[in-house]
Structures are given as structure tokens and as C-alpha cells.
Design a protein around this motif. Sequence first.
Motif, short mmCIF file in Angstrom:
data_model
loop_
_atom_site.label_atom_id
_atom_site.label_comp_id
_atom_site.label_asym_id
_atom_site.label_seq_id
_atom_site.Cartn_x
_atom_site.Cartn_y
_atom_site.Cartn_z
N ILE B 465 0.84 -1.21 0.00
CA ILE B 465 0.00 0.00 0.00
C ILE B 465 0.87 1.26 0.00
O ILE B 465 0.59 2.22 -0.72
CB ILE B 465 -0.97 -0.02 1.20
N GLU B 466 1.95 1.22 0.76
CA GLU B 466 2.86 2.39 0.79
C GLU B 466 3.37 2.70 -0.63
O GLU B 466 3.33 3.84 -1.08
CB GLU B 466 4.03 2.07 1.72
N HIS B 467 3.79 1.66 -1.32
CA HIS B 467 4.27 1.87 -2.70
C HIS B 467 3.14 2.35 -3.61
O HIS B 467 3.33 3.23 -4.45
CB HIS B 467 4.85 0.57 -3.27
N GLN B 468 1.97 1.75 -3.47
CA GLN B 468 0.85 2.13 -4.33
C GLN B 468 0.49 3.60 -4.13
O GLN B 468 0.16 4.30 -5.09
CB GLN B 468 -0.37 1.23 -4.04
N ASP B 511 -0.87 14.19 2.57
CA ASP B 511 -1.98 14.56 1.67
C ASP B 511 -1.88 13.79 0.35
O ASP B 511 -2.89 13.37 -0.21
CB ASP B 511 -1.97 16.06 1.37
N PHE B 512 -0.64 13.64 -0.12
CA PHE B 512 -0.47 12.88 -1.36
C PHE B 512 -0.82 11.40 -1.16
O PHE B 512 -1.34 10.76 -2.07
CB PHE B 512 0.95 13.03 -1.92
N MET B 513 -0.54 10.88 0.02
CA MET B 513 -0.89 9.49 0.30
C MET B 513 -2.42 9.34 0.30
O MET B 513 -2.97 8.37 -0.21
CB MET B 513 -0.31 9.02 1.64
N ALA B 514 -3.11 10.34 0.87
CA ALA B 514 -4.58 10.31 0.85
C ALA B 514 -5.10 10.41 -0.58
O ALA B 514 -6.09 9.75 -0.93
CB ALA B 514 -5.14 11.44 1.71
N ALA B 521 -9.53 4.01 -4.60
CA ALA B 521 -10.95 3.70 -4.36
C ALA B 521 -11.77 4.03 -5.60
O ALA B 521 -12.68 3.28 -5.98
CB ALA B 521 -11.46 4.48 -3.16
N GLN B 522 -11.43 5.14 -6.25
CA GLN B 522 -12.16 5.55 -7.46
C GLN B 522 -11.98 4.52 -8.58
O GLN B 522 -12.94 4.14 -9.24
CB GLN B 522 -11.66 6.92 -7.92
N ILE B 523 -10.76 4.07 -8.75
CA ILE B 523 -10.52 3.08 -9.81
C ILE B 523 -11.20 1.76 -9.48
O ILE B 523 -11.82 1.11 -10.33
CB ILE B 523 -9.01 2.88 -10.06
N ARG B 524 -11.10 1.36 -8.22
CA ARG B 524 -11.77 0.12 -7.82
C ARG B 524 -13.27 0.21 -8.11
O ARG B 524 -13.89 -0.72 -8.61
CB ARG B 524 -11.48 -0.15 -6.34
N ALA B 525 -13.86 1.37 -7.82
CA ALA B 525 -15.30 1.57 -8.07
C ALA B 525 -15.61 1.40 -9.56
O ALA B 525 -16.63 0.82 -9.93
CB ALA B 525 -15.73 2.95 -7.59
N PHE B 526 -14.70 1.89 -10.40
CA PHE B 526 -14.91 1.77 -11.85
C PHE B 526 -14.99 0.29 -12.25
O PHE B 526 -15.88 -0.14 -12.99
CB PHE B 526 -13.79 2.49 -12.61
N TRP B 527 -14.04 -0.47 -11.75
CA TRP B 527 -14.02 -1.92 -12.07
C TRP B 527 -15.32 -2.59 -11.59
O TRP B 527 -15.91 -3.39 -12.30
CB TRP B 527 -12.85 -2.60 -11.37
N ILE B 528 -15.70 -2.27 -10.38
CA ILE B 528 -16.90 -2.92 -9.80
C ILE B 528 -18.12 -2.59 -10.64
O ILE B 528 -18.93 -3.46 -10.97
CB ILE B 528 -17.10 -2.47 -8.34
N ARG B 576 -6.70 -1.00 3.86
CA ARG B 576 -7.28 -0.04 2.91
C ARG B 576 -8.66 0.44 3.32
O ARG B 576 -9.21 1.36 2.73
CB ARG B 576 -7.38 -0.67 1.52
N GLY B 577 -9.28 -0.26 4.29
CA GLY B 577 -10.66 0.08 4.63
C GLY B 577 -11.64 -0.46 3.61
O GLY B 577 -12.67 0.13 3.32
N TRP B 578 -11.27 -1.60 3.01
CA TRP B 578 -12.15 -2.29 2.07
C TRP B 578 -12.69 -3.54 2.78
O TRP B 578 -12.05 -4.07 3.70
CB TRP B 578 -11.39 -2.69 0.79
N ASP B 579 -13.85 -4.03 2.35
CA ASP B 579 -14.39 -5.22 3.03
C ASP B 579 -13.74 -6.50 2.48
O ASP B 579 -12.84 -6.42 1.64
CB ASP B 579 -15.93 -5.25 2.94
N THR B 580 -14.18 -7.63 2.97
CA THR B 580 -13.49 -8.88 2.62
C THR B 580 -13.75 -9.31 1.17
O THR B 580 -13.18 -10.27 0.69
CB THR B 580 -13.89 -10.03 3.56
N ARG B 581 -14.65 -8.60 0.49
CA ARG B 581 -14.84 -8.85 -0.95
C ARG B 581 -13.87 -8.00 -1.77
O ARG B 581 -13.79 -8.17 -2.99
CB ARG B 581 -16.27 -8.48 -1.37
N GLY B 582 -13.24 -7.04 -1.10
CA GLY B 582 -12.38 -6.12 -1.86
C GLY B 582 -13.12 -4.87 -2.32
O GLY B 582 -12.69 -4.20 -3.26
#
Lengths: 76, 609
Positions: B465-468, B511-514, B521-528, B576-582
Amino acid sequence: MLRVKYLGHYSMVRGMRVEEISLDAPTTIRKLLEERLGDALDWDQTIVLVNGRPVSPDYKVKDGDVVSVMPFIGGG
Amino acid sequence: MHGWTGRILRVDLNRLEHSFQKLDGDFARKWVGGRGFASRILWEELEPGTDPLGPDNELIIARGPLTGLLAPSSGKLVVAAKSPLTGGYGDGNIGTTASVELGKAGYDAIIIRGRAPRHSMLVVEDNKVSVEPAEDIWGLDTFEAERRLRKTYGRFAGILVIGPAGENLVRYATIISQEGRSGGRPGIGAVMGSKNLKAVVIKGSGEVPVADKKELVKTATQAFRDIKHKPNYEFWMRQGTMMTVQWGQENSVLPAYNYSEGVFEASESMDGYAMERVKVTQRGCPNCNMTCGNVVLDEEGKESELDYENVAMLGSNIGLGDIRKIAVLNRLADMYGLDTISLGNTIGFAMEASEKGLLEEKLEWGDYERVRELIGEIARREGLGGLLAEGTRRMAERLGGEAYKFAMNVKGLETSAYDCHATPGMALAFATSPIGAHHKDAWVISWEVSTDRLSYGREKAAKVIEHQRIRGGMFESLVTCRLPWIEVGLDLDYYPRLFKAATGISMSLDDFMALGDRIYAQIRAFWIREYGSWDRRYDQPPAKWFEKPLTKGPLKGAKLDYTRYQGLLDHYYDLRGWDTRGIPRRGTLRRLGLEDVAEELDRIVGLSE
């Protein structure tokens, strides 16, 4: 006889890519490499493998070991 | 507005119209640029289920607030679209003068929609925007097409082109610039081809306004000087990323024989030293003082620009250990406009399928002559090439049976050149990369092999996550190259300072990490939204690494452990604060300022609290 492979800029620091060393007395990786790389050696950014597996600087080298010393890299 | 030009160019190829849009200040601060802009715009503007190769997909070319300015290695831009390879969010990063010209022409992004009625190119010269016929360059390879365009538009024009692979909608076609710069692995070149768009030419005569020029010059000068004084700088200038071949071999992560092994018997004839013996020059991106494009003379006496990924993928991964032959394959891939990583994967997959009797045609490991022909067949979608043009996920579906077990991709995007039998953290990085299995977001191998490399602890998920956050969030939005930091160790604190000098806005590293978390989260939402549902099976590394252990090298017998990997993935989701489904939790999305995303996702998959 011990073989040390220097990767990346350590090959430039040492002036060679591979070195064969006769061990007169048992020694640790730390001593072996600090003697040869001096201040250029940054333990926080260095990986040392013996026979392909990571070891700590306190590992005692023995005859037949192949030591590889390399910097961290970024992987592009 | 400083750092940003404050303007977006919109082009509608259906109607052959364009318009200028003001960049909203709040939007710019929230998403910064590059990938941040692209991920949000695609979310806001694409209807779910949009055909990635249809006119309604959007091709986005975006800079960030440091792009092209006086800042280390700032000559990069992001190209993005919904991916025809993965069906999810896709982007890539290209080092090119087009990045500088985009800002000078007065745009932070170009958004291209529609499909031109005939083969065309987009020409942007400051405020003058036109769609020009491109019949005379359609069908040409990327090198020749760019040379022709340079005759018309001059040597300083920023030029992005596609080759025959993009024209023929090969699912991993890229966009190419400057005869060897390639970006957009998830088929962004095919998206461009689907729009009948052969090239984008950008010329600018203006200047991007900056808030504090004196401070920018001072900070950047210091940073450039620091880079040159780093201990490994000199060696980096000799070999660049090519040093990774020997490094990967030593650490048993150099992919060989379609990722069956992490060591290769002929690695010394394709490593950085072998490259140095045939190296003729070096190329770089604008504003870079640690140029990494090593140009060699290939087997056919032509120049080919090499780096680690293409050498490992078109070398050891297909059983070929001759640097000059590998260089030919790399040059052809660049000329046709193919992603070398996915190309090396599809060829490796086909060789393994042939070995297992799943392919009619016999394709031997390391068969250079046959591979040399096959690359053209892929770009033209002829014969066996038509199958390989689809990428390993679709190839495995067509071949059926056990083929999926050696199709080396995540979410459809092929893995980059690191074998992960014995690096669970890097396997997690591939599995959770926001475009599919790519190394650009998180490359944790150096750290991982220096610790307990076979472990699955929480600290590994945290490191990914740090790298991401840094690589996939900050650098991809600023948009500058990550290599000054990751390769020679430039202090990260330079970047908030450069950003402040450019934009006048204070943003801390936190702030950049946030920002990175928001983009993820935005990209993950797109995939979902595109997939219509989501669960952890999409965040799994390829099956081979779990099932077939290494048979060679010091880590013989090593493979990933499925149950322990699920534990590592649980740590990742939790951190990441994501649930067990990702799927990001409601509170996570709220915290990141994505309430509207939460509302939409809740309707599709039901959000966890």
C-alpha cells in the motif's frame, strides 16, 4: 575458497564483478564486505545473499560459499 | 491557476468538433492530474458497459501540475481509457516531448470521444485544433509514421502514434512516441485505433504559469544535483533498468519459460553487461538527467531501445538468451505498437500450450525465427497471431481445460517481468494493481527479498500500500517519473516542495498518500461498476505460482501458499478500509470525499459499513 559477486555500483566500487577470496580465519559477512567496500556500503539499501538465500551481516562465511552483494533497486 | 494550464480540450470525432473546457479548481486540487483526472473523468462520463472499442469510450491524454516543468524527469504523460484487454480501468505512462508540448499548448488534458469517419489524426497547435486525414500514414509502422509527421510538423512537435497493432485492435496495443517510447499496456493503442485515430500531434508556444518560479528553479536545481551525486548514479547511467536481469537471476525472480522458473541458464548473455557490449547510445525523456533508454544495435544492425521488462519478457520468458535477437523482437514490437510485456506473455503462453499439445502449431521455446514472424502476424491478426492478439485470458478461454492455470495475468492484464513463486508480497502487488498485473504501482521485491521473503505478514500488505500510494498515487498524478526516487533514492520531500512552487498550494506527503487512496478507491469503483459485481477472486495472482513449484535454482521447491495468501489479502483489504470482498467500505469512501461513488456502488453491490 570463497566467491563474492558484486552487483550494480558495488562492482564499480570494488573494481571487479567477482572476487575469489581465501579464508585464513573465520569471518562474518559484515567484516568481509566492510573491508572491501568501505563507506560505500549502505546496509539499509543492500541485499546480501549466500548461495542464493538472504543472510544477516553476522552470518559466518565458510569455504565454498558464494556471496552476492547488491543494492536495493527500484524495478522500473 | 498555476502548475495547471486551467483548460481541457475535448474532441468529438463523430462530429469532427472540439471545445475548450475550463478546468475546475476544486477538481484540480482533489484529483491533481494524470491518473487522478483520468480515473475520475472516466467514472463520471462513461456509461457502464461501454464498449471499450466503440465510439463512446474516451481516450484521455493527461499531464499533471509538474509535467514538463523544471522538475526531475518531468517529461511524462498519462494515457487512459476503459481497457479492451481487461474491461476495467486502463492507463499507461509515456515519456515524450508531447507531455511538454501539451502544457505549452495550454491543456491539462485532451479527452477524445467518438470515431472519425475515416483514418485521421488530431493536430493541436495552441488554440488551433483540427482533425486531418491520415490515409497516407495509416498502415505504416510507428517509426515510419512518426518520421513522416516530423517532416510536416518539425522535430520539436510532440507526436503520439499507433502502429498496425493499434489499427487492428490488438488488445494490448500501445501508443508509441519517439521510436520506442511505449505506453498504455491495457490496449490504449487499440482504443485509439478504434477511433480511426492514427496520430496526435501537439505543438505549443506558450508557457505553463507557475506560482513561484524562483523557488521552483532553486528546488529543482538542488534535486537534479542530488540525483547526480547518488552513489549508484554512475552505474545507473551505464545500465539503467537492465541491471535488473542479473539482480533478478541472483534473487530467483527472473521469469523463465512462461514463469515456470525464476532463474534462466542463459541470463548472462542477455544481462546489463551483455547490453553494454552492443550499446550505441542512450535516450531519455525531456527534463531527465538519469536517462534510462539504452539503445543497442540489434541482430539486424538496427537501433533498438531496451529496458529490463522487454528483455526479460522477450528473452528468458520465451527461452531466448541472445541480447541482439531479443533487441530485434523489441524493436518490432515498438514498430508495430505492441506492449512487450503482454507480447512476451502471450508468446510464452503459446509455447507452453504447444508443449502440452493444446495448440496445433508447434512452437518451440526460444525459436527466434518463428517468433520474429509471429510478432507481425499478431499485429496483423493473421493465423495463430489472431489468437495471440487477444491476450492470455481470452487465449485460455479459447483453449479451455487447464490452460487458465498457466495464463499469467490478473484481471486480464499480463504480469510484468517478475516471477513470484517465492515473493508473496510482489504477488499481492500484481493482484491488487489498479490496471491488472503491472509493476508500476508497487514494486516491493527489493524490500521483500531482504526480509523474510516467504512470509505473509501484515507488514507486507502495508508495504504494498505504501508503494501504491507513492508510485500509483502521487507520481501518476503529478505526473513525473518515479525513477529518481525509486532507482537512485531522491528524497520524496522534494515533491511537495516542487508542487508548492508550481501551484502555490501546500500539500504534505500525507496529503499525497490520501490522494493515492482516493484514486485507488475511485478506480476500484470503476471496475466494480463495469463487472457488475465483485469479490476477491479478481485479486488473485496467477494459478501457476500456487500450483507448480520452482524446479531450479536456490529456491527450488518454492511456491505460493493459497490459504496464507488469502490472509495476506485480508490484511491488505483491512488496511485499505475495504471489506473482505475487496469493496471499499462506506466510511472509507466518505473519508476520501467520494460520497457520490458510495451511493452508486451501494446500488450495485451493497456497501459494507
